[in-house]
Write an enzyme that holds these catalytic residues in place. Structure first.
Site, PDB file in Angstrom:
ATOM      1  CE1 TYR A  67      55.018 -22.056  43.105  1.00 29.42           C
ATOM      2  CE2 TYR A  67      56.443 -23.897  43.663  1.00 29.42           C
ATOM      3  CZ  TYR A  67      56.239 -22.545  43.543  1.00 29.42           C
ATOM      4  OH  TYR A  67      57.240 -21.686  43.873  1.00 29.42           O
ATOM      5  CB  THR A  71      58.682 -27.134  41.692  1.00 23.00           C
ATOM      6  OG1 THR A  71      57.675 -27.196  42.704  1.00 23.00           O
ATOM      7  CG2 THR A  71      59.499 -25.873  41.839  1.00 23.00           C
ATOM      8  CE  LYS A  72      54.099 -29.565  44.472  1.00 27.32           C
ATOM      9  NZ  LYS A  72      54.947 -28.525  45.021  1.00 27.32           N
ATOM     10  CG  ASN A  73      55.376 -34.942  39.204  1.00 23.92           C
ATOM     11  OD1 ASN A  73      56.392 -34.382  39.617  1.00 23.92           O
ATOM     12  ND2 ASN A  73      54.976 -36.109  39.673  1.00 23.92           N
ATOM     13  CB  ILE A  74      51.542 -31.518  34.743  1.00 24.26           C
ATOM     14  CG1 ILE A  74      50.368 -31.807  35.663  1.00 24.26           C
ATOM     15  CG2 ILE A  74      51.963 -32.765  33.987  1.00 24.26           C
ATOM     16  CD1 ILE A  74      49.093 -32.159  34.895  1.00 24.26           C
TER      17      ILE A  74
END
Ligand SMILES: Cc1ncc(COP(=O)(O)O)c(C=O)c1O
Length: 382
Positions: free
Chosen positions: A181, A183-186
């Site tokens: 998603y 906002t996630k790390n990738i």
């Protein structure tokens, strides 16, 4: 004060993924195809897992994993109250009964002793969330799962890079579920991945993710001649598109440099806030690797003179986007009404949920952005 708003969790998007998206669009093959297969293979390699299936969200990954775990109506699944609603909703969509076990107040992860107390004759699975990227205590959790014959489904939405005693999160149980998603790390926009230990589980998940159509149905419009497909069960529309994978392939190549940037920001925040009367995230435990997905501080009004919600508003007024991860699950009316859950029954998750605030920690932040966040926090709290 900043003159532009700093969006919380804004992803870093770079040229290679932009060009890959253009190439994907020019190829005319936007749906599930070779780019999804490449992302699956590269992600599987990064995690050292046996099988990987890309889907269109972590919510879908959790739902399909719970179905593939073979749960029956009335079966209980133990999870944490300090999580996003998707974790609990997936258990409900799979027809099972969610049971909450409180978190440890220091680690904010599910407390294995609370899991043990929540086990009944109906418990079939445990669903830990590696909160903020900090790996759960996997030794006692795996031990419990083994002793009680429980399936383990790991919610790794925050923890792509995490490790516990040299082993990567998402590979401890039968299923590991990941989120890409925004906002996630990738990121892939929306997107997710399931890692499985067994090949049959990965085949079942692939089938369930595309209407229940037999394996490789996505190839039916390819150049190898039309392929008939059979519907072998009633599935869902959870497949990832090549357009999404085009972004993820290049994000994955930069996963370690993004991790280092977030770790540097984490350390800068630790130094800058060392003397403030707020609680900072607990240091990572030895023999673990933290994914530094969230930097959460606890704002206790008795110590700071300002309540958490007032702090959130003050940050927003200073043009700093901020998050809350999370109000504990029983604070939400749906779960209270459906299950009679009370926040006070999970006191650690309740207190954290009422005091927590997540500061921006995306790899996209410039040094100036980080100093703006620090200046705002220091001005509001001291
Ligand atoms: C802990 C946790 N689980 C599950 C999810 C669901 O992920 P997705 O948005 O990819 O469905 C999220 C997303 O925010 C999450 O934070």
């Amino acid at each position: 004060m900043r003159d532009t708003f700093l969006v919380f969790g804004s992803p870093k998007i770079e040229r290679p993924e932009i060009e890959e998206v253009i190439a994907c669009m020019e190829s005319g093959w936007l749906g599930t195809g070779p780019r999804v297969a490449r992302l699956e293979e590269e992600f599987r390699g990064y995690k050292g897992a046996r099988h990987a299936v890309a889907v269109n969200s972590c919510t879908a990954a959790l739902h399909l994993s719970l179905l593939a775990a073979g749960l029956n109506p009335g079966d209980e699944v133990i999870t944490t109250p300090l999580t996003f609603c998707a974790t609990v909703n997936a258990i409900l969509h799979a027809g099972a009964v969610p049971v909450l076990a409180d978190v440890d107040s220091r680690t904010m992860n599910i407390d294995p002793t609370c899991v043990e107390s929540a086990i009944t004759s109906k418990t079939r699975a445990v669903l830990p969330v590696h909160f903020a990227g900090r790996p759960c205590e996997m030794d006692p959790l795996c031990d419990l799962a083994k002793r009680h014959g429980l399936k383990m489904i790991e919610d790794c939405a925050h923890s792509i890079e995490s490790e516990y005693k040299g082993r990567k999160t998402g590979t401890f149980g039968e299923f590991g579920c990941f989120s890409f998603y925004v906002t996630k790390n990738i990121v892939t926009g929306e997107g997710g991945m399931v890692l499985t230990r067994n090949e049959e589980d990965s085949i079942r998940i692939k089938v369930l993710a595309l209407h229940g159509m037999s394996k490789d149905a996505w190839k039916r419009f390819g150049d190898e001649g039309y392929k008939h497909y059979s519907v072998i069960e009633c599935g869902f529309k959870y497949n990832m598109m090549d357009l999404q994978a085009a972004i993820g392939i290049h994000q994955l190549h930069r996963i370690e440099s993004y991790w280092q940037r977030r770790r540097d920001i984490w350390q800068r925040y630790n130094e800058a806030f060392a003397d403030l009367p707020v609680r900072l995230p607990a240091a990572p435990d030895p023999e673990t690797r933290h994914a530094y997905h969230l930097y959460t501080i606890l704002v206790d009004e008795e110590k700071t003179g300002i309540g958490r919600d007032a702090f959130l508003n003050a940050m927003t007024r200073r043009n700093i986007g901020i998050g809350v991860h999370y109000l504990s699950i029983p604070e939400h009316p749906f779960y209270r009404n459906a299950f009679g859950w009370k926040p006070e029954d999970y006191p650690n998750a309740m207190r954290i949920g009422r005091q927590t605030a997540s500061l921006p920690i995306s790899a996209k932040l410039t040094d100036r952005d980080v100093e703006d966040v620090i200046d705002s926090v220091v001005q509001i709290i001291s």
